[in-house]
Write an enzyme that holds these catalytic residues in place. Structure first.
Site, PDB file in Angstrom:
ATOM      1  N   HIS A  17      -2.616  16.636  -3.535  1.00 38.01           N
ATOM      2  CA  HIS A  17      -1.881  16.803  -4.805  1.00 38.01           C
ATOM      3  C   HIS A  17      -2.832  17.293  -5.904  1.00 38.01           C
ATOM      4  CE1 HIS A  17       0.841  13.318  -3.270  1.00 38.01           C
ATOM      5  NE2 HIS A  17       1.560  14.424  -3.200  1.00 38.01           N
ATOM      6  N   LYS A  41      14.161   2.770  -4.156  1.00 36.82           N
ATOM      7  CA  LYS A  41      13.026   2.587  -3.262  1.00 36.82           C
ATOM      8  C   LYS A  41      11.888   1.881  -3.988  1.00 36.82           C
ATOM      9  CE  LYS A  41      10.401   5.741  -0.498  1.00 36.82           C
ATOM     10  NZ  LYS A  41      10.196   7.155  -0.261  1.00 36.82           N
ATOM     11  N   ARG A  90       2.311  22.326   3.152  1.00 33.02           N
ATOM     12  CA  ARG A  90       1.248  22.020   4.117  1.00 33.02           C
ATOM     13  C   ARG A  90       1.481  22.701   5.460  1.00 33.02           C
ATOM     14  NH1 ARG A  90       1.982  15.722   3.300  1.00 33.02           N
ATOM     15  NH2 ARG A  90       4.074  16.597   3.386  1.00 33.02           N
ATOM     16  N   SER A 128       0.996  10.989   1.284  1.00 32.16           N
ATOM     17  CA  SER A 128       0.993   9.654   0.671  1.00 32.16           C
ATOM     18  C   SER A 128       1.443   8.612   1.686  1.00 32.16           C
ATOM     19  CB  SER A 128       1.928   9.626  -0.542  1.00 32.16           C
ATOM     20  OG  SER A 128       1.497  10.542  -1.504  1.00 32.16           O
TER      21      SER A 128
END
Ligand code: PNS
Length: 159
Positions: A17, A41, A90, A128
């Site tokens: 990031h 969440k 990615r 993450s």
């Protein structure tokens, strides 16, 4: 002024990031890192903690600001008078998901453009969720996250 918004969950921010933020900050006059508030969440870090960790990690990048948002990203973009969304890619799995998201955001607001930035290969395997999983099993994450994040994770695990 060209304003780019870099949205995400950032739970926590990773070196991948950070690399995207640094590269975007050289292209746009202002980069807004937008941390999604997801009420459904419970995260590893709270929204305030995530914001603080990002702020510490980007210290010295004067044209980058960190804010949290809820609701639709396109509404947030309108509020900030921004037209450009930055997303890192990615791999092809990211592409499938991000492409669909970009088309949906375009449909919701035709003035918004999503620009995809290929992740530096050095960071292409970092996520993450992988960081959270490694941490939960007591693994080492030093190489994958900024130093302040490593410290914060260690402190959280101690408590
Ligand atoms: O880091 P993430 O979890 O991949 O980030 C996802 C994020 C925050 C970019 C995405 O979930 C988002 O934009 N959420 C806000 C709601 C929205 O606008 N969704 C797009 C229309 S379906």
């Amino acid at each position: 002024m060209s304003i780019a918004v870099y949205p995400g969950s950032f739970d926590p921010i990773t070196n991948g990031h950070l690399d995207i933020i640094k590269r975007a900050s050289k292209i746009f006059s202002k980069v807004i890192v937008a941390v999604l508030i997801n009420r459904d969440k419970k995260g590893f870090f709270s929204i305030e903690e995530r914001k603080e960790l990002i702020e510490e990690a980007i210290r010295g990048l004067d044209n980058v600001e960190v804010v949290s948002f809820n609701g639709l990203l396109v509404d947030f973009m309108k509020e900030k008078e921004a037209r450009i969304i930055i997303k890192g890619l990615r791999n092809s799995t990211d592409f499938e998901y991000e492409h669909q998201m970009a088309l949906m955001n375009k449909k919701l607001n035709e003035n918004v453009e999503t620009l995809h930035m290929s992740t530096n290969p050095e960071y292409s395997y970092i996520s993450s969720s992988a960081i959270r999983q490694i941490v939960s099993f007591g693994g080492e994450i030093k190489e994958f996250v900024p130093v302040n994040v490593e410290v914060a994770i260690k402190n959280k695990m101690k408590n």
